[in-house]
Structures are given as C-alpha cells and as structure tokens.
Design a protein around this motif. Sequence first.
Motif, PDB file in Angstrom:
ATOM      1  N   PHE A   4     -17.021 -10.991   6.057  1.00  0.00           N
ATOM      2  CA  PHE A   4     -16.711  -9.658   5.523  1.00  0.00           C
ATOM      3  C   PHE A   4     -17.598  -8.586   6.161  1.00  0.00           C
ATOM      4  O   PHE A   4     -17.177  -7.439   6.333  1.00  0.00           O
ATOM      5  CB  PHE A   4     -16.835  -9.641   3.996  1.00  0.00           C
ATOM      6  CG  PHE A   4     -15.738 -10.415   3.322  1.00  0.00           C
ATOM      7  CD1 PHE A   4     -14.477  -9.863   3.177  1.00  0.00           C
ATOM      8  CD2 PHE A   4     -15.953 -11.705   2.854  1.00  0.00           C
ATOM      9  CE1 PHE A   4     -13.443 -10.577   2.571  1.00  0.00           C
ATOM     10  CE2 PHE A   4     -14.936 -12.426   2.250  1.00  0.00           C
ATOM     11  CZ  PHE A   4     -13.679 -11.867   2.112  1.00  0.00           C
ATOM     12  N   GLU A  96       2.390 -10.329  18.546  1.00  0.00           N
ATOM     13  CA  GLU A  96       1.617 -10.663  17.351  1.00  0.00           C
ATOM     14  C   GLU A  96       0.503 -11.658  17.696  1.00  0.00           C
ATOM     15  O   GLU A  96      -0.637 -11.508  17.242  1.00  0.00           O
ATOM     16  CB  GLU A  96       2.530 -11.275  16.280  1.00  0.00           C
ATOM     17  CG  GLU A  96       3.546 -10.320  15.658  1.00  0.00           C
ATOM     18  CD  GLU A  96       4.852 -10.218  16.429  1.00  0.00           C
ATOM     19  OE1 GLU A  96       4.899 -10.608  17.622  1.00  0.00           O
ATOM     20  OE2 GLU A  96       5.853  -9.752  15.845  1.00  0.00           O
ATOM     21  N   LYS A 162     -11.418   4.807   6.774  1.00  0.00           N
ATOM     22  CA  LYS A 162     -10.078   4.312   6.460  1.00  0.00           C
ATOM     23  C   LYS A 162      -9.594   4.970   5.171  1.00  0.00           C
ATOM     24  O   LYS A 162     -10.394   5.345   4.316  1.00  0.00           O
ATOM     25  CB  LYS A 162     -10.099   2.788   6.258  1.00  0.00           C
ATOM     26  CG  LYS A 162     -10.644   1.993   7.437  1.00  0.00           C
ATOM     27  CD  LYS A 162      -9.782   2.101   8.665  1.00  0.00           C
ATOM     28  CE  LYS A 162     -10.369   1.323   9.838  1.00  0.00           C
ATOM     29  NZ  LYS A 162      -9.802   1.737  11.127  1.00  0.00           N
ATOM     30  N   LYS A 163      -8.279   5.057   5.059  1.00  0.00           N
ATOM     31  CA  LYS A 163      -7.696   5.568   3.810  1.00  0.00           C
ATOM     32  C   LYS A 163      -8.121   4.680   2.639  1.00  0.00           C
ATOM     33  O   LYS A 163      -8.431   3.504   2.823  1.00  0.00           O
ATOM     34  CB  LYS A 163      -6.168   5.543   3.912  1.00  0.00           C
ATOM     35  CG  LYS A 163      -5.604   6.566   4.869  1.00  0.00           C
ATOM     36  CD  LYS A 163      -4.082   6.447   4.901  1.00  0.00           C
ATOM     37  CE  LYS A 163      -3.507   7.170   6.108  1.00  0.00           C
ATOM     38  NZ  LYS A 163      -2.125   6.747   6.397  1.00  0.00           N
ATOM     39  N   PHE A 165      -7.937   2.341  -0.662  1.00  0.00           N
ATOM     40  CA  PHE A 165      -7.112   1.180  -1.024  1.00  0.00           C
ATOM     41  C   PHE A 165      -5.784   1.614  -1.645  1.00  0.00           C
ATOM     42  O   PHE A 165      -4.715   1.161  -1.242  1.00  0.00           O
ATOM     43  CB  PHE A 165      -7.903   0.305  -2.007  1.00  0.00           C
ATOM     44  CG  PHE A 165      -7.277  -1.026  -2.290  1.00  0.00           C
ATOM     45  CD1 PHE A 165      -7.664  -2.160  -1.594  1.00  0.00           C
ATOM     46  CD2 PHE A 165      -6.297  -1.163  -3.267  1.00  0.00           C
ATOM     47  CE1 PHE A 165      -7.096  -3.393  -1.852  1.00  0.00           C
ATOM     48  CE2 PHE A 165      -5.708  -2.391  -3.530  1.00  0.00           C
ATOM     49  CZ  PHE A 165      -6.123  -3.502  -2.824  1.00  0.00           C
ATOM     50  N   ARG A 168      -2.833   2.736   0.476  1.00  0.00           N
ATOM     51  CA  ARG A 168      -2.138   1.800   1.368  1.00  0.00           C
ATOM     52  C   ARG A 168      -1.744   0.490   0.694  1.00  0.00           C
ATOM     53  O   ARG A 168      -1.098  -0.346   1.332  1.00  0.00           O
ATOM     54  CB  ARG A 168      -3.009   1.481   2.596  1.00  0.00           C
ATOM     55  CG  ARG A 168      -3.180   2.664   3.531  1.00  0.00           C
ATOM     56  CD  ARG A 168      -4.121   2.321   4.675  1.00  0.00           C
ATOM     57  NE  ARG A 168      -3.605   1.299   5.554  1.00  0.00           N
ATOM     58  CZ  ARG A 168      -4.338   0.600   6.430  1.00  0.00           C
ATOM     59  NH1 ARG A 168      -5.645   0.822   6.503  1.00  0.00           N
ATOM     60  NH2 ARG A 168      -3.797  -0.305   7.205  1.00  0.00           N
ATOM     61  N   ALA A 169      -2.153   0.293  -0.536  1.00  0.00           N
ATOM     62  CA  ALA A 169      -1.844  -0.987  -1.195  1.00  0.00           C
ATOM     63  C   ALA A 169      -1.482  -0.760  -2.646  1.00  0.00           C
ATOM     64  O   ALA A 169      -1.983   0.171  -3.293  1.00  0.00           O
ATOM     65  CB  ALA A 169      -3.046  -1.923  -1.089  1.00  0.00           C
ATOM     66  N   CYS A 170      -0.583  -1.597  -3.142  1.00  0.00           N
ATOM     67  CA  CYS A 170      -0.153  -1.479  -4.538  1.00  0.00           C
ATOM     68  C   CYS A 170       0.303  -2.858  -5.000  1.00  0.00           C
ATOM     69  O   CYS A 170       0.443  -3.781  -4.192  1.00  0.00           O
ATOM     70  CB  CYS A 170       0.968  -0.450  -4.661  1.00  0.00           C
ATOM     71  SG  CYS A 170       2.337  -0.746  -3.539  1.00  0.00           S
ATOM     72  N   PHE A 171       0.539  -2.988  -6.288  1.00  0.00           N
ATOM     73  CA  PHE A 171       0.886  -4.285  -6.871  1.00  0.00           C
ATOM     74  C   PHE A 171       2.362  -4.340  -7.291  1.00  0.00           C
ATOM     75  O   PHE A 171       2.854  -3.432  -7.980  1.00  0.00           O
ATOM     76  CB  PHE A 171       0.003  -4.567  -8.088  1.00  0.00           C
ATOM     77  CG  PHE A 171      -1.368  -5.074  -7.708  1.00  0.00           C
ATOM     78  CD1 PHE A 171      -1.634  -6.445  -7.682  1.00  0.00           C
ATOM     79  CD2 PHE A 171      -2.380  -4.198  -7.344  1.00  0.00           C
ATOM     80  CE1 PHE A 171      -2.894  -6.924  -7.319  1.00  0.00           C
ATOM     81  CE2 PHE A 171      -3.641  -4.668  -6.974  1.00  0.00           C
ATOM     82  CZ  PHE A 171      -3.899  -6.033  -6.967  1.00  0.00           C
ATOM     83  N   ASN A 172       3.031  -5.407  -6.846  1.00  0.00           N
ATOM     84  CA  ASN A 172       4.352  -5.826  -7.356  1.00  0.00           C
ATOM     85  C   ASN A 172       5.547  -4.918  -7.054  1.00  0.00           C
ATOM     86  O   ASN A 172       6.674  -5.374  -7.024  1.00  0.00           O
ATOM     87  CB  ASN A 172       4.281  -6.076  -8.869  1.00  0.00           C
ATOM     88  CG  ASN A 172       3.339  -7.238  -9.162  1.00  0.00           C
ATOM     89  OD1 ASN A 172       3.478  -8.318  -8.584  1.00  0.00           O
ATOM     90  ND2 ASN A 172       2.361  -7.020 -10.024  1.00  0.00           N
ATOM     91  N   ARG A 173       5.287  -3.649  -6.832  1.00  0.00           N
ATOM     92  CA  ARG A 173       6.372  -2.699  -6.628  1.00  0.00           C
ATOM     93  C   ARG A 173       5.841  -1.644  -5.675  1.00  0.00           C
ATOM     94  O   ARG A 173       4.717  -1.179  -5.852  1.00  0.00           O
ATOM     95  CB  ARG A 173       6.675  -2.056  -7.994  1.00  0.00           C
ATOM     96  CG  ARG A 173       7.993  -1.427  -8.116  1.00  0.00           C
ATOM     97  CD  ARG A 173       8.182  -0.721  -9.446  1.00  0.00           C
ATOM     98  NE  ARG A 173       9.061   0.406  -9.147  1.00  0.00           N
ATOM     99  CZ  ARG A 173       8.632   1.615  -8.806  1.00  0.00           C
ATOM    100  NH1 ARG A 173       7.353   1.904  -8.790  1.00  0.00           N
ATOM    101  NH2 ARG A 173       9.506   2.559  -8.495  1.00  0.00           N
ATOM    102  N   TYR A 174       6.629  -1.265  -4.661  1.00  0.00           N
ATOM    103  CA  TYR A 174       6.146  -0.256  -3.712  1.00  0.00           C
ATOM    104  C   TYR A 174       6.040   1.091  -4.411  1.00  0.00           C
ATOM    105  O   TYR A 174       7.031   1.622  -4.905  1.00  0.00           O
ATOM    106  CB  TYR A 174       7.089  -0.144  -2.510  1.00  0.00           C
ATOM    107  CG  TYR A 174       6.561   0.790  -1.441  1.00  0.00           C
ATOM    108  CD1 TYR A 174       5.727   0.323  -0.437  1.00  0.00           C
ATOM    109  CD2 TYR A 174       6.865   2.156  -1.470  1.00  0.00           C
ATOM    110  CE1 TYR A 174       5.217   1.175   0.536  1.00  0.00           C
ATOM    111  CE2 TYR A 174       6.355   3.013  -0.504  1.00  0.00           C
ATOM    112  CZ  TYR A 174       5.534   2.518   0.487  1.00  0.00           C
ATOM    113  OH  TYR A 174       5.022   3.372   1.440  1.00  0.00           O
ATOM    114  N   LEU A 176       3.728   3.802  -3.065  1.00  0.00           N
ATOM    115  CA  LEU A 176       2.767   4.605  -2.276  1.00  0.00           C
ATOM    116  C   LEU A 176       3.380   5.953  -1.877  1.00  0.00           C
ATOM    117  O   LEU A 176       4.578   6.127  -1.940  1.00  0.00           O
ATOM    118  CB  LEU A 176       2.342   3.816  -1.036  1.00  0.00           C
ATOM    119  CG  LEU A 176       1.697   2.463  -1.329  1.00  0.00           C
ATOM    120  CD1 LEU A 176       1.442   1.711  -0.023  1.00  0.00           C
ATOM    121  CD2 LEU A 176       0.383   2.629  -2.080  1.00  0.00           C
TER     122      LEU A 176
END
Lengths: 176, 176
Positions: A4, A96, A162-163, A165, A168-174, A176
């Motif tokens: 980390f 990738e 960085k932006k 959290f 740029r990130a969320c739980f279970n449902r978009y 943002l």
Amino acid sequence: MEVFEAIEKRHSYRGEYTDDPVKKEDLLKIVQAGLQAPSGKNAQTTEFVIVDDREKIFQIGQMHTMQAMKNARAIILCIVDKDPEAVYEGYSFSVEDCAAAVENIMLAITALGYATVWIDGWLRLEKRAEKIAQIIDLPGSKKIKTLLPIGIPKEKLHQREKKAFTQRACFNRYSL
Amino acid sequence: MEVFEAIEKRHSYRGEYTDDPVKKEDLLKIVQAGLQAPSGKNAQTTEFVIVDDREKIFQIGQMHTMQAMKNARAIILCIVDKDPEAVYEGYSFSVEDCAAAVENIMLAITALGYATVWIDGWLRLEKRAEKIAQIIDLPGSKKIKTLLPIGIPKEKLHQREKKAFTQRACFNRYSL
C-alpha cells in the motif's frame, strides 16, 4: 516496501536523476515484477527490452525534452505484437496485459527507491516508436507500446492529487 | 505485505470462497488502491461500483459457472466511458488506465488475504456487461470493462507458471 505504501508513493517523475546507476540486480527484479503480472489466458504477451547501454540511452533520451528522458540511467521498453493473436473468443488483451505489467514495474521501481514515468502517447507521434525500434533492432511484427525511464530522482515529488473516493466509487448502484 | 511478495502471490482464483465476508474497511482500502493507479494525463478515467448487496451479488454471480462468481462475497465492477474523451493528441488511454487500476486492486486484494480473478472477455459475450449494467443502473454512456469477484479463498493456489526471464526479456537489442 509494503504494497500500500508503494501504491501511494508511485508517481510520475519527469525531473532529473542523480548520476547513480540503476543496479543490474535491481533491473532484473523490476522486469521480473512485470513478467509476473496477469495476462489474458496467461498468454504473457508483453516482452521487454532493457536499455542500459549509455550510447543507446542517449540516442533515445535526446528525442525528448523531458529531463527524466535526457538523463535516464536505464530505459525499459515494453513490446507487444502489432497484430496480437486472439486468445479468447476472438479477442486479444495485449493492451491490458502490457498495462498490468507496467503497473507492476512502476511499483517495483518505487519500492527500490527509483522513479519513472509511464510514456505511451508520445511514442505514437512523429514515428518515435518506429525510430526507437530501429535502435533496438525490433522485428517489424512488434511495436514499442510503453517506455519507462529509470533513475534515482534528484527531487522528492509526490503522487498527483486524485479525486476523492466518493467522486469515483459507489456501492451497489451507479450514483456518481 | 511487501510489494514483491504481493506481486508473486497474486494469482487468478476461480475456486470457492469461505463464508467470511469481505470487511467493508478492506473493500475501501482495495478500491482506494485502484484510485491511486496512474492514468494518462491523470484523467482518472476508471470508476468503480462495489457490489456487496447479497441479492445483487447473486444476480451477477449466477450468470457464470465459475465458483468464484457463484459465491463471491463482494464484486468490484470497473467502469469506463463507452466513448472516452481524448486526453493527449487525440488519444484516450482508458483501457490502459483501467488495467493499471485493476492490477493495483489485485495486489491490494492479495495483500489483505483475499483472492480474485480478472474477468474481462466474458463480459463482452452474450451482452453480459449490458445485463450487469442494468442491475447497477449504469448510464448508457458507460460500460463495465472489468469484473473482480472477491472473497477469502478456500483453496491455497499459486500464480500460474510464467515463462523464464530470458524468454521475454533481453538487453539493448531485441533478441527473443
């Protein structure tokens, strides 16, 4: 270095390097980290040319105005097939694969006290990838996808901001 | 965990997970590692939907025959724009950006004692990415590029064998 910490400390370094060389044993460890990256269907599509010859480093480095290129102590060139083979249902994953290998390499570089910057777009302009390909006798079926200069950084820099959290990130449902 | 150890221990895990949940604090650390990955022009093009709702995990997991999907304890969906903005001389790097983020996430997952597998090609077939997009209310302008199931592995597995260093890397001149 803890994983980390390496992830947090990794940053794009475009400044000057000290005169200290990149130890050969470190170069081997750094590229080995790239070899151990995941790849689609374990096809291991990325190859590496490690440039530690002073004359070749100079030839490549002087093409760029960036200090980190001009006085790089070593350069890693990440090579992929121009026309990569399909490995899964008609798809190839060489872009990738190469990016995952580059990220491993950047973390290894960071952990060993060196610094680098991910150079990709610049190679695509003014036939730079092709010019460097000539310097390393690269076969026509291959191309240089990514270039990484390496050295011990003169300046202490940090990862760019960085932006947050929640941007740029969320739980279970978009959301943002 | 030390960075070189994480790079060596990271492997594709398709087996069963234990019943233990993925701790919320660990999910946050894991996705934070993805947010800290490099991206072309620091455009931070990858977004993340973390699925920890049991019903949604089931809906997604049952689409796959793989054990790691069927009993995933959480799923991370990596989201990119379908039509990514050019950030450098007409080029976008969202595929590379996403892959670098995925690799950071995989190393974080490994370091915290969980296991995962990089799922990409599978999403492209039978409109699976689109079906999962509906489950998470994803806007039409976005797509799910990569899916990562997570849990504590029941089986102890290792990284698949990689080609030898000299088969994929050389110095100063391409000679593979």
